[in-house]
Design an enzyme around this catalytic site. Structure first.
Site, PDB file in Angstrom:
ATOM      1  N   ASP A   1       0.863  -1.171   0.000  1.00 41.45           N
ATOM      2  CA  ASP A   1       0.000   0.000   0.000  1.00 41.45           C
ATOM      3  C   ASP A   1       0.909   1.233   0.000  1.00 41.45           C
ATOM      4  O   ASP A   1       1.538   1.537   1.014  1.00 41.45           O
ATOM      5  CB  ASP A   1      -0.899  -0.007   1.239  1.00 41.45           C
TER       6      ASP A   1
ATOM      7  N   ASN B   1     -12.506  -1.028  10.065  1.00 42.26           N
ATOM      8  CA  ASN B   1     -13.743  -0.871   9.303  1.00 42.26           C
ATOM      9  C   ASN B   1     -14.880  -1.592  10.012  1.00 42.26           C
ATOM     10  O   ASN B   1     -14.679  -2.622  10.641  1.00 42.26           O
ATOM     11  CB  ASN B   1     -13.565  -1.350   7.861  1.00 42.26           C
TER      12      ASN B   1
ATOM     13  N   HIS C   1     -15.082   3.537   7.428  1.00 44.83           N
ATOM     14  CA  HIS C   1     -13.626   3.414   7.343  1.00 44.83           C
ATOM     15  C   HIS C   1     -13.031   4.357   8.394  1.00 44.83           C
ATOM     16  O   HIS C   1     -13.157   5.574   8.277  1.00 44.83           O
ATOM     17  CB  HIS C   1     -13.208   3.828   5.918  1.00 44.83           C
TER      18      HIS C   1
END
Lengths: 545, 67
Positions: free
Chosen positions: A126, A192, A276
């Site tokens: 990421d 989440n 989120h």
């Protein structure tokens, strides 16, 4: 109301090439993901390439307030719905440049930047960090367990890279479960939570802001230094607090907001919202992490029921930082109704509301009772004797250690040894990580042992769709082509163009739903045919014949 | 004995919180000594695993942006 709901953890690890200050962070992260994917392939006896990620269903520019940000206006780091811009060839070229002929001994055709693990998690590069996104779970305890399993994944990758380094000539890589380098950079540990779409987003934001500004007193990870570069000496409760600038917004890497509006449900869009949460610190302490997921789930329940306490901070961002900057816990922050409350007092108002709500709805289930009792116990101790929580909360454990060093060696807060202790607390290696040393010395309570973690590395949670995802990867590693949160695609010899299994409901395709089919299927094709017969709406095939 | 409070082990803490015998004698000097030693032991153990050049090591921990 209950702490039970679909939830997950997303942990980005700090990445360091021991002895190579100029290493490329994306290459190091790719080394981590590629190495772990190879370990998994070997364990599963797979012969073909690792299952990749299917970007269908990623909507990072969709805002929960009901609009979408145009692509051309987005920060490049927000475009997480396309494969990383660094191609395998570029990674290889970079590695070759850095390591010379040794890089040839690594099979760069097998470069993996994104993969699905046997436990249903996603491991990927990421931006410039390896990230482990846990499988979907339904309880805070399971969130803690499968997040901690990610730390084992990180450790296994670190060990494998170290073992192969003499042969490959590549960098030895270490990973840290923290959130800042103290040099202006922060990376996240997101959560989440599935929330009914019927709940207005404005109500979520309003109810969550005072909660998120204050929950760090329970689940902060502690940090040496104040300010984004740690430029002011001192200790603060949260790793992340100084990197937040706004109350509500879509960004996650710039102008970070306390409440993030990314609307990416990874499930049936008309029914579900997937909140989120980007405000949290990465937790190593099981207790901190349990309270983080447990209390947040309870507060979401309060907001859904319309029974959240009526609180509004004058300035939530300033409050977040003021509370973080006072480990003495006496700092008060102003509310719009004129009250001045400490972080612990704010948390207590949420606790009381949750307790009151439970009384009116027939009493808590066992998982909820555990969280409520622990929350109360911790808030009481924070008000009477915070250091008594050194065996339970990350920030207190770290603070106690630092105070011990300051007392013994007379160190000032600006002393680099204290910064090192902060950093090394998060080292994933049990022989070097100070959190792990505290556990080994019996000074840190845990909820799960090594065997539990080992099991959670290899096995998905039984009660969500992660079961089907993880078991498919485990049983048929050579047939799973790609997967994502709400679908799995398979290549099947007897089926032209393969098959795609849709998983729009997180609580369907669980162990109970699919194990009878899985155990009866000799191969992936039989499984797909059986599933297509049982759930025709979910299986899309090229041509099943 | 700040360190005793900071580094009391889980077992000692339970003793303190769950078994508050009325009129129990205050911890003896020997017991305090044990706790202080145990706190020193912990720091000594951690001394042994800390990276050797603290200043250089923390300076070298440079990350690129994340979420």
């Amino acid at each position: 109301m209950s702490v039970r709901r679909v939830m997950g953890a997303e942990t980005e690890y700090g990445v360091l090439a021991t002895g190579n200050a100029h290493a490329n962070a994306t290459v190091l992260s790719t080394q981590v993901v590629t190495t772990y994917a190879a370990l998994v392939r070997r364990r599963l006896g797979a012969s073909r390439a690792t299952a990749g990620w299917d970007y269908h269903g990623e909507t990072p520019l969709q805002d929960a307030r009901g609009f979408a940000v145009p692509r051309e206006q987005a920060d490049p780091s927000q475009l997480t719905d396309v494969a990383p811009v660094l191609t395998a060839e570029e990674v290889a070229a970079e590695a070759l440049r850095e390591t010379g002929p040794h890089a040839e001994s690594m099979d760069w055709r097998q470069v993996v930047m994104n993969t699905v693990l046997p436990n249903g998690a996603r491991l990927y590069v990421d931006h410039s960090h390896p990230e482990y996104s846990s499988p979907e779970v339904t309880t805070p305890r399971d969130a803690v367990l499968w997040d901690a399993a990610g730390d084992r994944v990180a450790l296994d990758a670190v060990r494998a890279i170290a073992a192969s380094a003499p042969a490959t000539g590549l960098d030895v890589v270490n990973l840290y479960k923290n959130n800042t380098d103290n040099k202006s950079v922060s990376y996240g540990a997101h959560e989440n939570y599935l929330v009914p779409r019927s709940v207005p987003f404005d109500a979520l934001a309003a109810g969550l802001l005072p909660f998120f500004a204050s929950r760090q007193v329970v689940c902060g990870a502690g940090r040496v230094g104040l300010g984004d570069r740690g430029q002011r000496p001192g200790f603060q409760i949260s790793q992340r607090a100084d990197f937040f600038e706004r109350e509500v917004g879509l960004e996650t890497t710039v102008h970070r907001p306390i409440v993030n509006t990314r609307d990416e449900p990874h499930a049936e869009r008309t029914r579900h919202r997937r909140l989120h949460v980007i405000i949290g610190d990465a937790n190593l302490s099981h207790t901190s992490n349990l309270l983080k997921f447990g209390t947040t789930s309870l507060v979401l329940g309060l907001i859904e029921a319309g029974t959240a306490p009526d609180l509004a901070l004058v300035d939530p961002v300033a409050a977040l930082q003021a509370i973080s900057h006072d480990p003495g816990l006496t700092t008060t922050v102003p509310l719009r109704d004129g009250r001045e409350l400490t972080g612990v007092q704010l948390q207590r108002l949420y606790l009381e509301a949750a307790r009151a709500h439970e009384q009116t709805t027939g009493g808590p289930d066992p998982e909820t009772r555990e969280v409520l009792e622990l929350w109360a116990e911790v808030l009481d101790a924070l008000e009477t004797d915070p250091l008594s929580l050194a065996d339970r909360l990350d920030w207190v454990a770290k603070h106690a250690l630092l105070l011990g060093y300051r007392e013994r060696d007379g160190l000032a807060w600006a002393d680099p040894r204290l910064t090192l202790i902060d950093l090394q607390y998060a080292d994933v290696r049990p022989e070097k990580g100070l959190y792990h040393r505290l556990v080994a010395a019996g000074r840190m309570r845990t909820l799960f042992g090594a065997e539990d973690l080992e099991r959670a590395v290899g096995q998905p949670p039984a009660d969500t769709r992660a079961w089907l995802r993880g078991r498919l990867v485990t049983r048929f590693p050579d047939d799973v082509l790609t997967a994502n949160w709400d679908s799995v695609s398979l290549t099947l010899p007897g089926v032209r163009r393969g098959a795609r299994i849709a998983m729009p409901e997180p609580l369907e395709l669980t162990r109970e739903d699919v194990d009878p089919l899985l155990s009866a299927a000799p191969d992936a094709e039989h499984l797909v045919r059986a599933l297509a017969a049982a759930r025709p709406a979910l299986v899309h095939t090229g041509s099943l014949g | 004995m700040a360190q005793e409070r900071i580094f009391g082990t889980g077992a000692q803490r339970r003793e303190e919180t769950e078994l508050p015998e009325p009129g129990a004698p205050a911890p003896t000097a020997a017991q305090s000594q044990t706790s202080a030693t145990s706190a020193d032991d912990l720091l000594a153990e951690i001394d042994g695993v800390l990276e050797s050049n603290a200043e250089e090591f923390v300076k070298g921990f440079v990350q690129k942006g994340g979420q």
